[in-house]
Design a protein around this motif. Structure first.
Motif, PDB file in Angstrom:
ATOM      1  N   ALA A 172       0.800  -1.222   0.000  1.00  0.00           N
ATOM      2  CA  ALA A 172       0.000   0.000   0.000  1.00  0.00           C
ATOM      3  C   ALA A 172       0.835   1.275   0.000  1.00  0.00           C
ATOM      4  CB  ALA A 172      -0.920  -0.012   1.215  1.00  0.00           C
ATOM      5  N   VAL A 229      -4.580  -2.304   8.348  1.00  0.00           N
ATOM      6  CA  VAL A 229      -5.015  -2.998   7.128  1.00  0.00           C
ATOM      7  C   VAL A 229      -6.381  -2.489   6.686  1.00  0.00           C
ATOM      8  CG1 VAL A 229      -5.754  -5.243   6.240  1.00  0.00           C
ATOM      9  CG2 VAL A 229      -3.600  -5.047   7.457  1.00  0.00           C
ATOM     10  N   LEU A 230      -7.278  -2.274   7.631  1.00  0.00           N
ATOM     11  CA  LEU A 230      -8.596  -1.724   7.282  1.00  0.00           C
ATOM     12  C   LEU A 230      -8.469  -0.314   6.710  1.00  0.00           C
ATOM     13  CD1 LEU A 230     -10.741  -2.962  10.310  1.00  0.00           C
ATOM     14  CD2 LEU A 230     -10.830  -3.774   7.941  1.00  0.00           C
ATOM     15  N   SER A 232      -7.058  -0.558   3.203  1.00  0.00           N
ATOM     16  CA  SER A 232      -8.107  -1.024   2.285  1.00  0.00           C
ATOM     17  C   SER A 232      -9.082   0.096   1.961  1.00  0.00           C
ATOM     18  CB  SER A 232      -8.858  -2.208   2.893  1.00  0.00           C
ATOM     19  OG  SER A 232      -7.983  -3.283   3.086  1.00  0.00           O
ATOM     20  N   ALA A 233      -9.445   0.881   2.966  1.00  0.00           N
ATOM     21  CA  ALA A 233     -10.369   1.994   2.739  1.00  0.00           C
ATOM     22  C   ALA A 233      -9.754   3.043   1.827  1.00  0.00           C
ATOM     23  CB  ALA A 233     -10.774   2.618   4.077  1.00  0.00           C
ATOM     24  N   PHE A 247      -7.309   2.571  -0.308  1.00  0.00           N
ATOM     25  CA  PHE A 247      -7.163   1.971  -1.630  1.00  0.00           C
ATOM     26  C   PHE A 247      -8.492   2.023  -2.387  1.00  0.00           C
ATOM     27  CE2 PHE A 247      -6.492  -1.647  -4.566  1.00  0.00           C
ATOM     28  CZ  PHE A 247      -5.332  -1.190  -5.168  1.00  0.00           C
ATOM     29  N   ALA A 248      -9.590   1.675  -1.715  1.00  0.00           N
ATOM     30  CA  ALA A 248     -10.916   1.736  -2.340  1.00  0.00           C
ATOM     31  C   ALA A 248     -11.257   3.176  -2.723  1.00  0.00           C
ATOM     32  CB  ALA A 248     -11.969   1.165  -1.397  1.00  0.00           C
TER      33      ALA A 248
END
Length: 184
Positions: free
Chosen positions: A68, A140-141, A144-145, A147-148
């Motif tokens: 990331a 990680v959450l 991911s957020a 990245f989205a």
């Protein structure tokens, strides 16, 4: 500034980091011993601990750090211009990511190949391990957020980019027709 000049500056900086700065860190900070026997040699079982060629280890390390921060960091930094993105990639690789990953590898190798979570449990305590794992989960959450968010912003700004994703999806799903292993 022409792109070729940026590329040359980046290559020179990365070469400096690889050939000189990493050796300085290895000698002065981590005090590496060239005669140290790694867990791969010490516990060679052919499954979890296997001595490997340097080129294979380098490739594994390269794919591990392509996560990331190296992908999203420059993408977000570009919002403020090309210079922050360039500095993120070049200086961040040499002075942050390289030192961090090197340190994590040295710590793991010196402790029989154990993970950071296991080391936190053993060296600090169970509460530290649970806190460490919770922080990893939150990070990680968050990654991911973000990245989205970046991908959705890309799709909104450039709707034609969705076509390349649709073309790529069949190759990413499991199982693929490229699998060479057969069920036993």
């Amino acid at each position: 500034m022409p792109g070729i000049i940026l590329a040359i500056i980046g290559i020179i900086t990365l070469a400096f980091g690889y050939f000189y700065y990493s050796k300085l860190i290895a000698k002065r900070i981590y005090r590496l011993d060239p005669n140290f026997q790694t867990p791969a040699h010490q516990f060679n079982d052919g499954v979890d601990f296997v001595p490997t060629k340097k080129s294979v280890l380098w490739a594994h390390q390269f794919t591990s750090i392509a996560g990331a921060a190296p992908i999203l960091g420059p993408a977000i930094a570009v919002y403020w211009g090309w210079l922050p993105a360039f500095l993120w990639v070049v200086l961040g690789t040499v002075f942050a990511a390289g030192v961090h990953d090197f340190g994590a590898l040295v710590l793991s190798v010196r402790n029989k190949g154990q993970s950071i979570g296991t080391l936190a449990d053993r060296l600090i305590g169970r509460r530290a391990k649970m806190l460490f794992l919770f922080i990893i989960l939150i990070l990680v959450l968050m990654v991911s957020a973000v990245f989205a968010w970046v991908i959705s912003d890309l799709f909104i700004s450039y709707p034609a980019s969705i076509i390349s994703i649709f073309i790529l999806l069949p190759f990413l799903s499991e199982p693929t027709f490229f699998d060479v292993e057969k069920d036993c």
